[in-house]
Scaffold this motif. Structure first.
Motif, PDB file in Angstrom:
ATOM      1  N   SER A 254     -12.396  37.208  20.825  1.00 57.75           N
ATOM      2  CA  SER A 254     -11.516  35.890  21.449  1.00 57.75           C
ATOM      3  C   SER A 254     -10.144  36.412  21.120  1.00 57.75           C
ATOM      4  O   SER A 254      -9.797  37.171  20.051  1.00 57.75           O
ATOM      5  CB  SER A 254     -11.960  34.659  20.959  1.00 57.75           C
ATOM      6  N   GLU A 255      -9.034  35.660  21.641  1.00 58.70           N
ATOM      7  CA  GLU A 255      -7.644  35.810  21.549  1.00 58.70           C
ATOM      8  C   GLU A 255      -7.778  35.327  19.823  1.00 58.70           C
ATOM      9  O   GLU A 255      -6.672  35.676  19.076  1.00 58.70           O
ATOM     10  CB  GLU A 255      -7.050  35.040  22.362  1.00 58.70           C
ATOM     11  N   THR A 256      -8.185  34.120  19.639  1.00 59.10           N
ATOM     12  CA  THR A 256      -8.129  33.582  18.240  1.00 59.10           C
ATOM     13  C   THR A 256      -8.687  34.575  17.062  1.00 59.10           C
ATOM     14  O   THR A 256      -8.038  34.560  15.952  1.00 59.10           O
ATOM     15  CB  THR A 256      -9.038  32.262  18.377  1.00 59.10           C
ATOM     16  N   VAL A 257      -9.797  35.224  17.333  1.00 58.45           N
ATOM     17  CA  VAL A 257     -10.379  36.254  16.436  1.00 58.45           C
ATOM     18  C   VAL A 257      -9.135  37.221  16.342  1.00 58.45           C
ATOM     19  O   VAL A 257      -8.766  37.692  15.109  1.00 58.45           O
ATOM     20  CB  VAL A 257     -11.541  37.010  16.932  1.00 58.45           C
ATOM     21  N   TYR A 258      -8.610  37.806  17.478  1.00 60.96           N
ATOM     22  CA  TYR A 258      -7.592  38.731  17.220  1.00 60.96           C
ATOM     23  C   TYR A 258      -6.345  38.167  16.429  1.00 60.96           C
ATOM     24  O   TYR A 258      -5.936  38.969  15.669  1.00 60.96           O
ATOM     25  CB  TYR A 258      -6.824  39.117  18.754  1.00 60.96           C
ATOM     26  N   GLY A 259      -6.054  37.086  16.809  1.00 68.17           N
ATOM     27  CA  GLY A 259      -4.671  36.369  15.943  1.00 68.17           C
ATOM     28  C   GLY A 259      -5.093  36.225  14.592  1.00 68.17           C
ATOM     29  O   GLY A 259      -4.104  36.551  13.872  1.00 68.17           O
ATOM     30  N   LEU A 260      -6.177  35.736  14.268  1.00 63.53           N
ATOM     31  CA  LEU A 260      -6.544  35.754  12.887  1.00 63.53           C
ATOM     32  C   LEU A 260      -6.765  37.222  12.324  1.00 63.53           C
ATOM     33  O   LEU A 260      -6.111  37.068  11.013  1.00 63.53           O
ATOM     34  CB  LEU A 260      -7.988  35.053  12.586  1.00 63.53           C
ATOM     35  N   GLY A 261      -7.049  38.115  13.072  1.00 64.69           N
ATOM     36  CA  GLY A 261      -7.481  39.481  12.271  1.00 64.69           C
ATOM     37  C   GLY A 261      -6.106  40.162  12.061  1.00 64.69           C
ATOM     38  O   GLY A 261      -5.750  40.746  10.954  1.00 64.69           O
ATOM     39  N   ALA A 262      -4.995  39.695  13.225  1.00 63.21           N
ATOM     40  CA  ALA A 262      -3.442  40.346  12.830  1.00 63.21           C
ATOM     41  C   ALA A 262      -3.052  39.719  11.785  1.00 63.21           C
ATOM     42  O   ALA A 262      -2.171  40.515  11.136  1.00 63.21           O
ATOM     43  CB  ALA A 262      -3.042  40.015  14.241  1.00 63.21           C
ATOM     44  N   GLY A 263      -3.131  38.425  11.824  1.00 64.33           N
ATOM     45  CA  GLY A 263      -2.231  37.800  10.686  1.00 64.33           C
ATOM     46  C   GLY A 263      -2.845  37.838   9.227  1.00 64.33           C
ATOM     47  O   GLY A 263      -2.117  37.472   8.272  1.00 64.33           O
ATOM     48  N   ILE A 264      -4.320  37.959   9.251  1.00 65.62           N
ATOM     49  CA  ILE A 264      -4.938  37.822   7.922  1.00 65.62           C
ATOM     50  C   ILE A 264      -4.580  39.031   7.051  1.00 65.62           C
ATOM     51  O   ILE A 264      -4.310  39.079   5.956  1.00 65.62           O
ATOM     52  CB  ILE A 264      -6.377  37.907   7.982  1.00 65.62           C
ATOM     53  N   PHE A 265      -4.022  40.036   7.636  1.00 68.77           N
ATOM     54  CA  PHE A 265      -3.244  41.252   7.039  1.00 68.77           C
ATOM     55  C   PHE A 265      -2.160  40.489   5.740  1.00 68.77           C
ATOM     56  O   PHE A 265      -2.028  41.191   4.758  1.00 68.77           O
ATOM     57  CB  PHE A 265      -2.616  42.062   8.149  1.00 68.77           C
ATOM     58  N   PHE A 266      -1.477  39.557   6.504  1.00 71.13           N
ATOM     59  CA  PHE A 266      -0.575  39.141   5.486  1.00 71.13           C
ATOM     60  C   PHE A 266      -0.851  37.963   4.200  1.00 71.13           C
ATOM     61  O   PHE A 266      -0.060  37.966   3.607  1.00 71.13           O
ATOM     62  CB  PHE A 266       0.526  38.470   6.394  1.00 71.13           C
ATOM     63  N   ILE A 267      -2.272  37.730   4.418  1.00 71.66           N
ATOM     64  CA  ILE A 267      -2.694  37.287   3.181  1.00 71.66           C
ATOM     65  C   ILE A 267      -2.770  38.193   1.914  1.00 71.66           C
ATOM     66  O   ILE A 267      -2.455  37.944   0.744  1.00 71.66           O
ATOM     67  CB  ILE A 267      -4.071  36.343   3.590  1.00 71.66           C
ATOM     68  N   GLY A 268      -3.389  39.135   2.382  1.00 76.75           N
ATOM     69  CA  GLY A 268      -3.490  40.124   1.114  1.00 76.75           C
ATOM     70  C   GLY A 268      -2.156  40.718   0.952  1.00 76.75           C
ATOM     71  O   GLY A 268      -1.807  40.925  -0.217  1.00 76.75           O
ATOM     72  N   TYR A 269      -1.060  40.768   1.824  1.00 75.83           N
ATOM     73  CA  TYR A 269       0.217  41.064   1.610  1.00 75.83           C
ATOM     74  C   TYR A 269       0.927  40.249   0.670  1.00 75.83           C
ATOM     75  O   TYR A 269       1.517  40.603  -0.395  1.00 75.83           O
ATOM     76  CB  TYR A 269       0.992  41.270   2.986  1.00 75.83           C
ATOM     77  N   VAL A 270       0.642  38.889   0.922  1.00 75.77           N
ATOM     78  CA  VAL A 270       1.398  38.084   0.303  1.00 75.77           C
ATOM     79  C   VAL A 270       0.921  37.955  -1.129  1.00 75.77           C
ATOM     80  O   VAL A 270       1.680  37.613  -2.135  1.00 75.77           O
ATOM     81  CB  VAL A 270       1.232  36.617   0.797  1.00 75.77           C
ATOM     82  N   LEU A 271      -0.325  37.941  -1.148  1.00 76.23           N
ATOM     83  CA  LEU A 271      -1.111  37.567  -2.728  1.00 76.23           C
ATOM     84  C   LEU A 271      -0.806  38.797  -3.480  1.00 76.23           C
ATOM     85  O   LEU A 271      -0.617  38.792  -4.846  1.00 76.23           O
ATOM     86  CB  LEU A 271      -2.440  37.785  -2.484  1.00 76.23           C
ATOM     87  N   CYS A 272      -0.482  40.364  -3.195  1.00 74.60           N
ATOM     88  CA  CYS A 272      -0.276  41.384  -3.974  1.00 74.60           C
ATOM     89  C   CYS A 272       0.879  41.840  -4.233  1.00 74.60           C
ATOM     90  O   CYS A 272       1.387  42.844  -4.580  1.00 74.60           O
ATOM     91  CB  CYS A 272      -1.221  42.298  -3.296  1.00 74.60           C
ATOM     92  N   GLY A 273       1.885  40.940  -3.102  1.00 73.84           N
ATOM     93  CA  GLY A 273       3.356  41.411  -3.035  1.00 73.84           C
ATOM     94  C   GLY A 273       4.003  41.587  -4.627  1.00 73.84           C
ATOM     95  O   GLY A 273       4.623  42.523  -4.975  1.00 73.84           O
ATOM     96  N   LEU A 274       3.834  40.409  -5.193  1.00 75.08           N
ATOM     97  CA  LEU A 274       4.896  40.410  -6.820  1.00 75.08           C
ATOM     98  C   LEU A 274       3.903  41.551  -7.841  1.00 75.08           C
ATOM     99  O   LEU A 274       4.771  42.275  -8.268  1.00 75.08           O
ATOM    100  CB  LEU A 274       4.656  39.145  -7.258  1.00 75.08           C
ATOM    101  N   PRO A 275       2.788  41.387  -7.803  1.00 74.98           N
ATOM    102  CA  PRO A 275       2.012  42.340  -8.635  1.00 74.98           C
ATOM    103  C   PRO A 275       2.393  43.565  -8.389  1.00 74.98           C
ATOM    104  O   PRO A 275       2.369  44.580  -9.275  1.00 74.98           O
ATOM    105  CB  PRO A 275       0.537  42.223  -8.871  1.00 74.98           C
ATOM    106  N   SER A 276       2.270  44.207  -7.149  1.00 78.07           N
ATOM    107  CA  SER A 276       2.309  45.453  -6.802  1.00 78.07           C
ATOM    108  C   SER A 276       4.032  45.854  -6.972  1.00 78.07           C
ATOM    109  O   SER A 276       3.981  46.978  -7.425  1.00 78.07           O
ATOM    110  CB  SER A 276       2.150  45.492  -5.115  1.00 78.07           C
TER     111      SER A 276
END
Length: 442
Positions: free
Chosen positions: A58-80
């Protein structure tokens, strides 16, 4: 940055030649790396044209998949970013590129929403330190009065990724639509665009230096010029006392900058993830034609970004060179929404939005890099970038959710335009409150 009155014109020419040589040595390779970084991050926008039907998402599945990238991005930004500072840019950038290139390529094997979410999350974590690390890296090579044009050159990889990636992605989807060698067009796209990132990661070990101090291609006198310029920069920065990670986390200026960057990125990611779908909704069905039409806003944005970056450096002015493009982003989105049934005007609106939002990115970064001390910048830039990248989760998910609920992206784009306007007002206030001097604003 202010220079000594005793500096003669001949020395100015020599200094210009030095920084031109450094620019030619560093920026082309970093530009290509960032081009593939951005392409790997947002190519799901084109994959969506075939992927959703093929996998019944669905469009919602796509939107969540496109956006969840940034959860990992935000969590690992400082330690990286801390790891980059610990192990050195050359090694850490190489590791990040090899890992995220591999993960991005593996998206071709996705069959379920859970697999899609997991790979996007891990890819975001792998990419997290690249952009703030490069900003930090460039700030250790170039003085403040040159960072506007340098950041514009580096970040012009974003519109170029759209300019080249749009038509190329459309061609791949159409050319491989018959399913050559058992792979669909969208699977070929992930494969063809992911593998070069791994190769670039290997090349980073050979082509990058950890800093000007270790660059064998610089003479001792050239290193002294760079050191003197950066030392003068450090002396002019108003924020110099917040060194620890804890003190950075509690510094209000950093969180304010993070909010402004969040507003800019909200518009950027709305465009990056939804531009192909918005163009398709205007009545265009060919993936190749959609690719070519999506290249128009990015072409104009690339030219505009470089011109504004040069203007900002020549005039030693940062405030309005940041705020005006932000407002252009909001106005362009409003034009696109209100003239969706008139493709020519709608694409003009999307072009204005893309020019403004994307130019806001390089015009933003010289401000915090001019204000933060060297020790604060390691954690501070990562935090600002991570806060801003949260827009990468919110923006595509919001657009996808609202489209599923209403059948239209209009309400979401109105909301994002309003958010950009709020961000521009905050940017006006924070740049005034920070009392940026022209010499320090670089």
């Amino acid at each position: 940055m202010a220079h000594s009155p005793a500096l003669h014109q001949g020395q100015d020419v020599t200094r210009d030649a030095l920084y031109r040589r450094i620019t030619l040595r560093l920026i082309p390779f970093i530009f290509i790396c960032y081009l593939f970084n951005y392409l790997d991050r947002v190519n799901v926008g084109f994959a969506k044209l075939q992927m959703l039907d093929a996998l019944k998402f669905s469009e919602t599945v796509y939107g969540l998949g496109a956006g969840i990238f940034f959860i990992g991005y935000v969590l690992c930004g400082l330690p990286s970013n801390l790891a980059l500072n610990r192990f050195g840019p050359r090694r850490w950038i190489a590791v990040m590129m090899i890992v995220w290139g591999t993960l991005s390529t593996c998206l071709l094997f996705v069959t379920t929403p859970l697999e899609f979410y997991a790979l996007r999350l891990l890819t975001g974590a792998a990419e997290a330190g690249f952009f703030p690390g490069v900003v930090l890296y460039l700030a250790r090579w170039f003085p403040a009065d040159r960072r506007g044009r340098i950041m514009a050159l580096f970040m012009s990889a974003i519109p170029v990724s759209g300019l080249l990636g749009g038509p190329f992605s459309g061609w791949v989807l159409e050319h491989f639509s018959a399913g050559q060698h058992g792979l669909a067009g969208w699977q070929w796209m992930f494969l063809i665009q992911g593998v070069p990132t791994v190769v670039l990661g290997v090349l980073a070990i050979v082509l990058l230096s950890d800093g000007y101090q270790k660059a064998a291609w610089l003479s001792p006198s050239e290193r002294q010029v760079i050191e003197a310029d950066l030392r003068a920069d450090a002396a002019s920065k108003p924020v110099t006392t917040h060194d620890s990670v804890l003190s950075v986390l509690t510094h209000p200026l950093i969180w304010t900058f993070g909010f402004v960057y969040f507003c800019i990125q909200s518009g950027v990611y709305a465009i990056n993830f939804w531009l192909p779908s918005i163009i398709k909704s205007m009545g265009f069905d060919s993936a190749l034609l959609i690719g070519w039409l999506s290249a128009i806003p990015y072409l104009l944005a690339g030219v505009f970004m470089i011109l504004v970056g040069r203007s900002a450096d020549l005039r030693n002015e940062r405030r309005w060179h940041l705020v005006v493009p932000m407002l252009m982003g909001a106005i362009g989105l409003l034009i696109a929404v209100n003239f969706a049934q008139t493709p020519t005007i709608a694409i003009l609106g999307l072009s204005i939005a893309t020019m403004g939002a994307l130019t806001g990115l390089p015009m933003f970064w010289p401000v915090p890099t001019a204000l933060l001390s060297a020790s604060t910048a390691v954690a501070g830039l990562a935090i600002i970038n991570s806060v801003g990248q949260m827009a990468g989760f919110l923006s595509p998910y919001l657009v996808g959710f609202i489209k599923d609920q209403t059948g239209s992206t209009d309400a979401a784009l109105y909301s994002l335009a309003g958010l950009i306007v709020v961000g521009s007002l905050v940017a006006l206030r924070v740049t005034r409150a920070a009392a940026l001097k022209p010499a320090a604003a670089g």
